[in-house]
Design a protein around this motif. Structure first.
Motif, PDB file in Angstrom:
ATOM      1  N   GLN A  83       0.783  -1.316   0.051  1.00  0.00           N
ATOM      2  CA  GLN A  83       0.048  -0.154  -0.040  1.00  0.00           C
ATOM      3  C   GLN A  83       0.897   1.090   0.087  1.00  0.00           C
ATOM      4  OE1 GLN A  83      -2.627  -0.189   3.290  1.00  0.00           O
ATOM      5  NE2 GLN A  83      -4.278  -1.266   2.235  1.00  0.00           N
ATOM      6  N   LEU A  84       1.909   1.104   0.778  1.00  0.00           N
ATOM      7  CA  LEU A  84       2.862   2.426   0.794  1.00  0.00           C
ATOM      8  C   LEU A  84       3.468   2.558  -0.360  1.00  0.00           C
ATOM      9  CD1 LEU A  84       4.242   4.604   2.523  1.00  0.00           C
ATOM     10  CD2 LEU A  84       5.986   2.833   3.266  1.00  0.00           C
ATOM     11  N   ALA A  85       3.969   1.492  -1.176  1.00  0.00           N
ATOM     12  CA  ALA A  85       4.535   1.699  -2.576  1.00  0.00           C
ATOM     13  C   ALA A  85       3.445   2.505  -3.484  1.00  0.00           C
ATOM     14  CB  ALA A  85       5.231   0.353  -2.855  1.00  0.00           C
ATOM     15  N   THR A  86       2.280   1.809  -3.446  1.00  0.00           N
ATOM     16  CA  THR A  86       1.225   2.227  -4.562  1.00  0.00           C
ATOM     17  C   THR A  86       1.099   3.799  -3.987  1.00  0.00           C
ATOM     18  OG1 THR A  86       0.253   0.136  -4.439  1.00  0.00           O
ATOM     19  CG2 THR A  86      -0.986   1.870  -5.011  1.00  0.00           C
ATOM     20  N   GLY A  87       1.125   3.985  -2.815  1.00  0.00           N
ATOM     21  CA  GLY A  87       0.883   5.644  -2.352  1.00  0.00           C
ATOM     22  C   GLY A  87       2.093   6.338  -2.743  1.00  0.00           C
ATOM     23  N   MET A  88       3.149   5.771  -2.704  1.00  0.00           N
ATOM     24  CA  MET A  88       4.379   6.562  -2.849  1.00  0.00           C
ATOM     25  C   MET A  88       4.272   6.938  -4.314  1.00  0.00           C
ATOM     26  SD  MET A  88       6.137   7.818  -0.613  1.00  0.00           S
ATOM     27  CE  MET A  88       7.428   8.165  -1.502  1.00  0.00           C
ATOM     28  N   SER A  89       3.945   5.940  -5.461  1.00  0.00           N
ATOM     29  CA  SER A  89       3.985   5.922  -6.814  1.00  0.00           C
ATOM     30  C   SER A  89       2.875   7.081  -7.243  1.00  0.00           C
ATOM     31  CB  SER A  89       3.426   4.654  -7.312  1.00  0.00           C
ATOM     32  OG  SER A  89       4.665   3.743  -7.093  1.00  0.00           O
ATOM     33  N   ARG A  90       1.763   7.275  -6.397  1.00  0.00           N
ATOM     34  CA  ARG A  90       0.702   7.828  -6.829  1.00  0.00           C
ATOM     35  C   ARG A  90       1.042   9.388  -6.577  1.00  0.00           C
ATOM     36  NH1 ARG A  90      -4.090   5.067  -3.845  1.00  0.00           N
ATOM     37  NH2 ARG A  90      -4.284   3.526  -5.201  1.00  0.00           N
ATOM     38  N   PHE A  91       1.915   9.361  -5.450  1.00  0.00           N
ATOM     39  CA  PHE A  91       2.326  10.969  -4.928  1.00  0.00           C
ATOM     40  C   PHE A  91       3.401  11.481  -5.888  1.00  0.00           C
ATOM     41  CE2 PHE A  91       5.548  13.379  -2.453  1.00  0.00           C
ATOM     42  CZ  PHE A  91       4.886  14.216  -2.264  1.00  0.00           C
ATOM     43  N   LEU A  92       4.435  10.509  -6.238  1.00  0.00           N
ATOM     44  CA  LEU A  92       5.348  11.140  -7.281  1.00  0.00           C
ATOM     45  C   LEU A  92       4.673  11.376  -8.607  1.00  0.00           C
ATOM     46  CD1 LEU A  92       8.076   8.473  -6.231  1.00  0.00           C
ATOM     47  CD2 LEU A  92       8.049  10.772  -5.812  1.00  0.00           C
ATOM     48  N   ALA A  93       3.775  10.792  -8.833  1.00  0.00           N
ATOM     49  CA  ALA A  93       3.294  10.842 -10.104  1.00  0.00           C
ATOM     50  C   ALA A  93       2.506  12.287 -10.185  1.00  0.00           C
ATOM     51  CB  ALA A  93       2.015   9.852 -10.567  1.00  0.00           C
ATOM     52  N   ILE A  94       1.915  12.567  -8.972  1.00  0.00           N
ATOM     53  CA  ILE A  94       1.150  13.912  -8.641  1.00  0.00           C
ATOM     54  C   ILE A  94       2.290  15.049  -8.879  1.00  0.00           C
ATOM     55  CG2 ILE A  94      -0.211  15.349  -7.119  1.00  0.00           C
ATOM     56  CD1 ILE A  94      -1.601  12.907  -6.457  1.00  0.00           C
ATOM     57  N   VAL A  95       3.440  14.839  -8.065  1.00  0.00           N
ATOM     58  CA  VAL A  95       4.570  16.037  -7.920  1.00  0.00           C
ATOM     59  C   VAL A  95       5.151  15.921  -9.287  1.00  0.00           C
ATOM     60  CG1 VAL A  95       6.800  16.164  -7.038  1.00  0.00           C
ATOM     61  CG2 VAL A  95       4.874  15.281  -5.527  1.00  0.00           C
ATOM     62  N   ARG A  96       5.311  14.919 -10.143  1.00  0.00           N
ATOM     63  CA  ARG A  96       5.993  15.389 -11.372  1.00  0.00           C
ATOM     64  C   ARG A  96       4.703  15.779 -12.497  1.00  0.00           C
ATOM     65  NH1 ARG A  96       7.420   9.030 -11.338  1.00  0.00           N
ATOM     66  NH2 ARG A  96       9.512   9.268 -10.398  1.00  0.00           N
TER      67      ARG A  96
END
Length: 98
Positions: A83-96
């Motif tokens: 779940q953390l990895a999925t959340g981090m991927s979403r967060f990084l996608a939003i930041v990019r």
């Protein structure tokens, strides 16, 4: 008088045989007592072994329960990690994207 001497000799022979039998019976009684002591000691030792086996079985059961709890915790940790990895991927996608 030779008849009395012969009877006396026979009585001494019978007495000797009776003494020998009494000694043999006494030895057999002592051997039987030793066997009884050994059997009692073996029974006591068997009881101790049984007790130790019961303790080991209890310990094994507790270890199994603990292992089950560790497996459950590891499974939950793995799920949370995903779940953390999925959340981090979403967060990084939003930041990019921003």
């Amino acid at each position: 008088m030779s008849a009395i001497g012969s009877i006396t000799a026979r009585i001494h022979e019978i007495s000797g045989v009776a003494t020998g039998i009494a000694a043999a019976v006494e030895k057999q009684g002592a051997a039987t007592q030793e066997i009884v002591r050994n059997v009692a000691q073996a029974a006591s030792g068997t009881g101790g072994v049984t007790s130790n086996i019961a303790r080991v079985a209890g310990g094994a059961e507790e270890t199994g329960a603990a292992a089950s709890q560790v497996l459950g915790a590891a499974t939950e940790l793995s799920r949370q990690s995903e779940q953390l990895a999925t959340g981090m991927s979403r967060f990084l996608a939003i930041v990019r994207a921003a």
